[in-house]
Write a protein that holds these residues in place. Structure first.
Motif, mmCIF file in Angstrom:
data_model
loop_
_atom_site.group_PDB
_atom_site.id
_atom_site.type_symbol
_atom_site.label_atom_id
_atom_site.label_comp_id
_atom_site.label_asym_id
_atom_site.label_seq_id
_atom_site.Cartn_x
_atom_site.Cartn_y
_atom_site.Cartn_z
ATOM 1 N N SER A 127 -5.077 -12.557 -2.608
ATOM 2 C CA SER A 127 -6.047 -11.455 -2.630
ATOM 3 C C SER A 127 -6.794 -11.347 -1.301
ATOM 4 O O SER A 127 -7.115 -10.240 -0.851
ATOM 5 C CB SER A 127 -7.035 -11.628 -3.786
ATOM 6 N N GLU A 128 -7.071 -12.465 -0.650
ATOM 7 C CA GLU A 128 -7.749 -12.420 0.650
ATOM 8 C C GLU A 128 -6.840 -11.844 1.730
ATOM 9 O O GLU A 128 -7.295 -11.123 2.621
ATOM 10 C CB GLU A 128 -8.229 -13.814 1.059
ATOM 11 N N LEU A 129 -5.543 -12.162 1.669
ATOM 12 C CA LEU A 129 -4.618 -11.637 2.670
ATOM 13 C C LEU A 129 -4.450 -10.124 2.547
ATOM 14 O O LEU A 129 -4.117 -9.454 3.526
ATOM 15 C CB LEU A 129 -3.265 -12.331 2.561
ATOM 16 N N LYS A 130 -4.685 -9.570 1.361
ATOM 17 C CA LYS A 130 -4.626 -8.121 1.198
ATOM 18 C C LYS A 130 -5.787 -7.433 1.911
ATOM 19 O O LYS A 130 -5.703 -6.261 2.262
ATOM 20 C CB LYS A 130 -4.648 -7.750 -0.287
ATOM 21 N N LYS A 131 -6.886 -8.165 2.132
ATOM 22 C CA LYS A 131 -8.071 -7.599 2.772
ATOM 23 C C LYS A 131 -7.997 -7.640 4.298
ATOM 24 O O LYS A 131 -8.803 -7.017 4.978
ATOM 25 C CB LYS A 131 -9.325 -8.362 2.337
#
Length: 83
Positions: free
Chosen positions: A31-35
């Motif tokens: 989820s952090e890499l999507k940001k």
């Protein structure tokens, strides 16, 4: 006195919690890499050029300082030897 009645988790409960933690880590990482806002190809090229130029300038400055200090040290040693 109050007694500590909290039961310690057993071995299998610890292993289960450990695997839950691993799964949570990967979900959170995804989820952090999507940001992340990834740079464009032109930004990468420009930043790489800036890094290379700064690296070359730094190498030249260090080379010149090394030559200068080496020459000063050579003169000092010659002066000391002639005493």
């Amino acid at each position: 006195m109050a007694e500590n009645t909290a039961k310690k988790p057993g071995f299998f409960a610890k292993v289960k919690n450990w695997f839950k933690g691993i799964g949570k880590f990967f979900r959170d990482t995804k989820s952090e890499l999507k940001k992340v806002v990834w740079p464009s190809k032109s930004q990468i090229i420009n930043n790489s050029i800036v890094v290379l130029v700064v690296m070359i300038i730094s190498a030249i400055v260090i080379l010149l300082l090394d030559l200068l200090f080496g020459e000063v040290m050579h003169l000092v040693l010659q002066a000391a030897a002639s005493l």
